[in-house]
Scaffold this motif. Structure first.
Motif, PDB file in Angstrom:
ATOM      1  N   UNK A 234       0.840  -1.196   0.000  1.00 43.47           N
ATOM      2  CA  UNK A 234       0.000   0.000   0.000  1.00 43.47           C
ATOM      3  C   UNK A 234       0.884   1.259   0.000  1.00 43.47           C
ATOM      4  N   UNK A 235       1.906   1.234  -0.839  1.00 45.30           N
ATOM      5  CA  UNK A 235       2.950   2.265  -0.793  1.00 45.30           C
ATOM      6  C   UNK A 235       2.453   3.614  -1.295  1.00 45.30           C
ATOM      7  N   UNK A 236       1.545   3.606  -2.265  1.00 44.97           N
ATOM      8  CA  UNK A 236       0.978   4.863  -2.737  1.00 44.97           C
ATOM      9  C   UNK A 236       0.304   5.607  -1.591  1.00 44.97           C
ATOM     10  N   UNK A 237      -0.413   4.872  -0.757  1.00 49.36           N
ATOM     11  CA  UNK A 237      -1.085   5.473   0.392  1.00 49.36           C
ATOM     12  C   UNK A 237      -0.083   5.956   1.430  1.00 49.36           C
ATOM     13  N   UNK A 238       1.044   5.259   1.552  1.00 53.37           N
ATOM     14  CA  UNK A 238       2.082   5.693   2.487  1.00 53.37           C
ATOM     15  C   UNK A 238       2.652   7.045   2.080  1.00 53.37           C
ATOM     16  N   UNK A 239       2.871   7.234   0.781  1.00 49.82           N
ATOM     17  CA  UNK A 239       3.392   8.520   0.300  1.00 49.82           C
ATOM     18  C   UNK A 239       2.397   9.646   0.565  1.00 49.82           C
ATOM     19  N   UNK A 240       1.111   9.370   0.345  1.00 46.51           N
ATOM     20  CA  UNK A 240       0.074  10.358   0.629  1.00 46.51           C
ATOM     21  C   UNK A 240       0.015  10.669   2.121  1.00 46.51           C
ATOM     22  N   UNK A 241       0.172   9.631   2.941  1.00 41.13           N
ATOM     23  CA  UNK A 241       0.162   9.806   4.391  1.00 41.13           C
ATOM     24  C   UNK A 241       1.295  10.726   4.852  1.00 41.13           C
ATOM     25  N   UNK A 242       2.486  10.530   4.314  1.00 37.70           N
ATOM     26  CA  UNK A 242       3.602  11.388   4.719  1.00 37.70           C
ATOM     27  C   UNK A 242       3.337  12.848   4.335  1.00 37.70           C
ATOM     28  N   UNK A 243       2.697  13.061   3.179  1.00 41.59           N
ATOM     29  CA  UNK A 243       2.303  14.428   2.799  1.00 41.59           C
ATOM     30  C   UNK A 243       1.337  15.007   3.822  1.00 41.59           C
TER      31      UNK A 243
END
Length: 342
Positions: A234-243
């Motif tokens: 779920x790496x796409x969501x991880x990048x959004x989460x860090x934003x």
């Protein structure tokens, strides 16, 4: 920015899994597809030859250390158009760790994540080992939880480790609030504190780590990002989460509320992926199962045939994926899967 500047600023770094076929041989096509997935998802780096890649790749009968490092480096070079941090795991006593760092350097890696699992070594020995590896590549220190092979390391050790001239970052993953705070204070008290980034590996409270400011002798410190097995899925969501975390830190109240709501939800999802109920026995298989369901992996095979999902773990993965739709990136993977598998 350079790759090391990306590391310093903070980013999402997935711990790269190992793609095997039904005969437990390296599946190069799907190994490359995983790297392409992380690139497309907005990750700022990958960590290869770490626990999630399976330490057995180093065994002579397996012989996959160089191939998996090479595949990831080649894919990044061919397809990324931005600074991207390539981290190689290194294990063992000094001679082995230095040799693995030299291999990584020859393949274009930017830094080494240094495993602390060195039986019999004292803290001075670990510092000497880190100093030797640092002559080859910048080093990321690793405070690993004891349940998967880590050990207690003192505050004095972490201050001294931070002051080694080639230390670039410290991954803090003891799964323990007390020890996490100890390391941050120790890093913050070191002379090189401002030059060393903090990365969370505490999968049990990823968002809590990223949202929390720590006042130290060297000033306020934040976790810059995460180097995580959880972020291998779920790496796409991880990048959004860090934003979202960065927006929350900057004063965005709605972003803060989203992060606080998702904090226990991500921890709940991690217990399913990492098989907390099964004492982490199915943690690698859990990562594989998420990727298999998305089509990135063909199966959940590990190098050790006994390493598989624990009873009830598949049901837990189904539950958390349904309960937290913000977390999954299935639609994104489906849209791009054919291209990544080319």
């Amino acid at each position: 920015m350079t790759a090391l500047e990306v590391l310093s600023r903070g980013t999402v770094i997935p711990a790269h899994p190992l793609a095997l076929d039904a005969a437990r041989r390296l599946d190069e096509r799907r190994q490359r597809a995983l790297t392409r997935y992380y690139l497309a998802s907005g990750a700022g780096g990958v960590a290869v030859a770490v626990h999630t890649t399976q330490f057995e790749i180093r065994e002579p009968r397996v012989g996959l250390l160089k191939p998996v490092l090479e595949l990831a480096a080649e894919t990044v070079r061919a397809e990324v158009g931005r600074p991207f941090v390539k981290v190689a795991g290194a294990c063992g006593y000094t001679a082995q760790a230095v040799a693995e760092a030299e291999l990584a350097a020859s393949l274009g890696y930017d830094a080494v994540l240094l495993s602390p699992a060195v039986p019999g070594a004292d803290e001075k020995g670990l510092l000497d080992r880190a100093r030797a590896v640092g002559e080859v590549l910048p080093v990321i220190g690793f405070y690993l939880q004891e349940a998967v092979g880590g050990r207690y390391l003192s505050s004095a050790f972490w201050s001294a480790f931070t002051d080694l001239p080639t230390t670039a970052a410290v991954k803090i993953a003891p799964f323990d609030r007390y020890r996490t705070a100890d390391v941050i204070r120790a890093v913050g008290a070191a002379d090189r504190a401002s030059e060393v980034a903090l990365y969370t590996g505490n999968d049990d409270d990823i968002i809590g780590d990223l949202l929390t400011p720590y006042e130290t002798a060297g000033g306020r410190r934040w976790f810059a990002g995460g180097l995580l097995g959880q972020w291998a899925v779920w790496t796409r969501s991880a990048a959004t989460l860090l934003d979202d975390v960065r927006a929350a830190r900057a004063g965005d109240h709605e972003a803060l509320l989203r992060c606080l709501t998702r904090r226990p939800e991500l921890t709940d999802a991690n217990q399913a992926v990492f098989d907390v109920r099964g004492a982490f026995r199915g943690c690698i298989a859990g990562v594989h199962e998420v990727l298999r369901r998305q089509g990135l992996l063909e199966g959940i095979w590990c190098l050790d045939p006994a390493e598989t999902l624990s009873p009830g773990q598949a049901d837990e993965l189904t539950r958390v994926a349904a309960a937290y739709p913000w977390l999954t990136d299935d639609a994104f993977v489906k849209e791009h899967l054919d291209d990544w598998l080319r």
